[in-house]
Design an enzyme around this catalytic site. Sequence first.
Site, short mmCIF file in Angstrom:
data_model
loop_
_atom_site.label_atom_id
_atom_site.label_comp_id
_atom_site.label_asym_id
_atom_site.label_seq_id
_atom_site.Cartn_x
_atom_site.Cartn_y
_atom_site.Cartn_z
N ASP A 1 0.44 -1.21 -0.25
CA ASP A 1 -0.13 0.12 0.00
C ASP A 1 0.78 1.11 -0.03
O ASP A 1 0.77 1.97 -0.61
CB ASP A 1 -0.58 -0.14 0.91
CG ASP A 1 -2.04 0.31 1.07
OD1 ASP A 1 -2.49 0.83 0.03
OD2 ASP A 1 -3.08 0.25 1.92
N GLY B 1 -7.39 9.75 7.58
CA GLY B 1 -5.86 9.58 7.56
C GLY B 1 -5.68 10.00 6.06
O GLY B 1 -5.73 9.97 5.38
N ASN C 1 0.72 7.84 5.12
CA ASN C 1 2.09 7.25 5.55
C ASN C 1 2.18 6.61 6.43
O ASN C 1 3.33 5.23 6.20
CB ASN C 1 3.07 8.96 5.98
CG ASN C 1 2.01 9.45 7.42
OD1 ASN C 1 1.02 9.14 7.55
ND2 ASN C 1 2.95 9.63 8.20
N LYS D 1 -12.42 7.08 6.72
CA LYS D 1 -11.65 7.33 5.84
C LYS D 1 -10.09 7.39 5.33
O LYS D 1 -9.82 7.86 5.30
CB LYS D 1 -12.27 8.61 4.99
CG LYS D 1 -12.62 8.46 3.92
CD LYS D 1 -12.54 9.84 2.76
CE LYS D 1 -11.57 10.65 3.33
NZ LYS D 1 -9.32 10.63 1.67
N SER E 1 -6.07 7.39 3.45
CA SER E 1 -6.41 8.28 2.43
C SER E 1 -6.17 8.03 1.02
O SER E 1 -6.26 6.43 1.76
CB SER E 1 -4.54 8.31 2.53
OG SER E 1 -4.50 8.74 1.21
N SER F 1 -2.51 17.40 6.14
CA SER F 1 -1.49 18.12 5.86
C SER F 1 -2.33 19.85 6.82
O SER F 1 -3.07 19.66 6.60
CB SER F 1 -1.16 18.61 4.65
OG SER F 1 -2.59 19.27 3.61
N GLU G 1 -4.10 16.30 13.54
CA GLU G 1 -2.55 16.26 13.69
C GLU G 1 -2.27 16.40 11.76
O GLU G 1 -2.44 15.62 11.20
CB GLU G 1 -2.82 14.17 13.81
CG GLU G 1 -2.94 13.99 15.49
CD GLU G 1 -2.28 14.09 16.25
OE1 GLU G 1 -0.74 15.00 16.46
OE2 GLU G 1 -2.64 14.27 17.26
N CYS H 1 5.68 12.59 9.83
CA CYS H 1 4.74 14.00 10.59
C CYS H 1 6.01 15.10 11.68
O CYS H 1 6.21 16.34 11.25
CB CYS H 1 3.92 14.21 10.33
SG CYS H 1 3.24 12.99 12.29
N GLU I 1 7.33 22.53 5.31
CA GLU I 1 7.27 20.53 5.28
C GLU I 1 7.75 20.26 3.74
O GLU I 1 7.06 20.06 2.61
CB GLU I 1 6.27 20.40 5.28
CG GLU I 1 6.19 18.70 6.31
CD GLU I 1 5.32 18.52 6.63
OE1 GLU I 1 3.74 18.04 6.05
OE2 GLU I 1 4.36 17.31 7.63
N LYS J 1 0.90 24.94 17.31
CA LYS J 1 0.85 26.07 16.54
C LYS J 1 0.29 25.59 15.47
O LYS J 1 -0.78 25.49 15.61
CB LYS J 1 2.76 26.99 15.99
CG LYS J 1 3.35 27.31 16.99
CD LYS J 1 4.88 27.20 17.97
CE LYS J 1 5.11 28.20 16.85
NZ LYS J 1 6.68 28.43 16.71
N GLU K 1 -3.06 12.93 20.38
CA GLU K 1 -3.70 10.47 20.06
C GLU K 1 -2.73 10.48 21.49
O GLU K 1 -1.63 10.25 22.08
CB GLU K 1 -3.52 10.62 19.15
CG GLU K 1 -3.68 11.59 18.10
CD GLU K 1 -4.21 10.25 16.27
OE1 GLU K 1 -3.18 10.53 15.93
OE2 GLU K 1 -5.67 10.36 16.22
P1 NAD Z 1 -3.68 16.09 2.90
O1 NAD Z 1 -4.04 16.46 3.55
O2 NAD Z 1 -3.34 15.82 1.26
O3 NAD Z 1 -4.81 14.73 3.52
C1 NAD Z 1 -5.08 13.79 4.26
C2 NAD Z 1 -6.35 13.30 4.26
O4 NAD Z 1 -7.53 14.78 4.52
C3 NAD Z 1 -6.57 12.73 3.08
O5 NAD Z 1 -7.28 11.38 4.03
C4 NAD Z 1 -7.76 13.36 2.11
O6 NAD Z 1 -8.35 12.79 1.33
C5 NAD Z 1 -8.64 14.02 3.43
N1 NAD Z 1 -9.23 15.27 2.61
C6 NAD Z 1 -8.15 16.10 2.11
N2 NAD Z 1 -9.04 17.05 1.81
C7 NAD Z 1 -9.82 17.33 2.74
C8 NAD Z 1 -11.74 17.75 3.18
N3 NAD Z 1 -11.73 19.06 2.29
N4 NAD Z 1 -12.47 17.79 4.00
C9 NAD Z 1 -11.92 15.92 4.39
N5 NAD Z 1 -11.00 15.38 4.35
C10 NAD Z 1 -10.17 15.88 3.33
O7 NAD Z 1 -2.39 14.65 3.56
P2 NAD Z 1 -1.60 13.87 2.99
O8 NAD Z 1 -0.81 14.15 1.43
O9 NAD Z 1 -2.12 12.81 3.26
O10 NAD Z 1 -0.41 13.61 4.42
C11 NAD Z 1 0.46 14.00 4.14
C12 NAD Z 1 0.50 15.02 5.96
O11 NAD Z 1 0.16 14.49 6.92
C13 NAD Z 1 1.84 15.69 6.12
O12 NAD Z 1 1.14 17.16 5.90
C14 NAD Z 1 2.10 15.37 7.27
O13 NAD Z 1 2.81 15.71 7.86
C15 NAD Z 1 0.55 15.20 8.03
N6 NAD Z 1 0.31 13.94 8.84
C16 NAD Z 1 0.79 14.68 10.39
C17 NAD Z 1 0.60 13.12 10.85
C18 NAD Z 1 0.68 13.70 13.07
O14 NAD Z 1 0.21 12.84 13.47
N7 NAD Z 1 1.06 14.85 13.36
C19 NAD Z 1 0.64 11.86 10.56
C20 NAD Z 1 1.36 11.47 10.01
C21 NAD Z 1 0.86 12.41 8.05
#
Ligand code: NAD
Length: 487
Positions: A93, A150, A153, A176, A178, A229, A250, A284, A384, A454, A461
């Site tokens: 995956d 989710g 990663n 849901k 990613s 993000s 998160e 992250c 990032e 911030k 969690e």
């Molecule tokens: P992303 O923000 O593009 O997507 C995250 C999730 O949000 C996906 O499931 C996506 O389908 C959903 N999404 C997107 N737009 C949405 C909306 N408008 N409403 C509801 N859901 C929506 O992030 P990504 O590219 O999948 O993951 C990478 C990012 O996640 C990085 O910035 C990373 O730092 C962060 N991250 C944070 C943690 C933490 O615990 N702090 C852990 C892992 C990843």
Amino acid sequence: MKAQPPASHFIDGEYVEDTDGAVIESIYPATGEVIAKLHAATPAIVEKAIASAKRAQKEWAAMSPMARGRVLKRAAEIIRERNRELSELETLDTGKPIQETIVADPTSGADAFEFFGGVAPAAMNGSHIPLGGDWAYTKRVPLGVCVGIGAWNYPQQIACWKGAPALVVGNAMVFKPSETTPLGALKIAEILIEAGLPKGVYNVIQGDRETGPLLVNHPDVAKVSLTGSVPTGRKVAAAAAGGLKHVTMELGGKSPLIVFDDADVESAISGAMLGNFYSTGQVCSNGTRVFVQKAIKEKFLARLKERTEAILIGDPQKEETQMGPMVSWAQREKVLGYIEKGKAEGATLITGGGIPNNVSGEGYFVQPTVFADVTDNMTIAREEIFGPVMCVLDFTDEAEVLERANSSEFGLAGGVFTADLSRAHRVVDQLEAGTLWINTYNLCPVEIPFGGSKQSGFGRENSLAAIEHYSELKTVYVGMGKCEAPY
Ligand code: NAD
């Protein structure tokens, strides 16, 4: 197809399909091969999932906390029994090497179910408040239907880290994953049913940025927990605020890792490598701004270069592989773009800086890359990257490095390597971040709270703290005498 699940969604205890939803291709990042084809949830699927969660939540919340805990602990056992199979799926995956997934993904999910299953009998306890005759008590109650969204990663870990604390207090969840990594959460949902979870308590639906808002805006949803993000976090938090829903965010980071000249250099390099190269840099909490005190800079960089160039990059399914590809073509392009910016803005490339030549051209590989002489205003030091790109910045003294480390919109994590323990505590005390490490980096056992400050988010969690974010207090005042009124 290699990893095709029986259907796209898992609702009310069974696999459900609706082919009207947009096609989601699951791609194995090491080869570009399509390993499964799924469909995004249609509005009808979203309704079905939320209705099933709403119905099942009542039954689940009525069970004793001890009985709920037993189900979660059984789920943990099943995950451990199937660790190999689940880790292989996680590798397909995400492209993360099996060497990592076998120790860090399903097992970390199992830890969450074991921890929350274990604390279940005490998780809902309230308090007694004497009022001199009258008295009051508090009860901890679930929120209702929680939505988990989710990132790509740690798909299985995120599905469990959100599911376990939500479920232990009697909530139901619609999760849901990613759209980039849709497969693992379905297996977690299957396992929970096998462990005895009532149907409908934990549902998984597929979808992307179009689907997420259908969940977040749904009037029957009480709480949203997002891992993603910062830009997505802003949108989701704003939408949730419209319905005054509980929120855990998160989000991303650009965390500082500070290495003082009295540190054990070999150990600090290990920390910096863990905090930049694990999961091909897609973590992250990574310490992507590595501040190294000037006196040890050359020694640090020479040994870092040597160790980085020895990383075994390649086929993630081989046990010896230490680094796999980026999760997607888009992420690879983004990371390569940042590497070019680093070169153009004048950082010194110590090693890496492109595509490795020993692996198949079809996979989304990027070389582990180290830049030195990075300055605070360079793009690679501010944004990032979410790839295996380490930025080394040098510093002179403690006050200077603290100010520079904190001058970031992010505040997810940070770390310090030093032999001087009072300095270590003084420094972490002043670092503006939610999770900090001393003389190690990126260890996140389920026993400790994890989360950011911030722009990196809010809420926590894991640990007992997570229980507060998935429940609320109900206060009951008990009048022991006659009710008197001035009227
Ligand atoms: P992303 O923000 O593009 O997507 C995250 C999730 O949000 C996906 O499931 C996506 O389908 C959903 N999404 C997107 N737009 C949405 C909306 N408008 N409403 C509801 N859901 C929506 O992030 P990504 O590219 O999948 O993951 C990478 C990012 O996640 C990085 O910035 C990373 O730092 C962060 N991250 C944070 C943690 C933490 O615990 N702090 C852990 C892992 C990843």
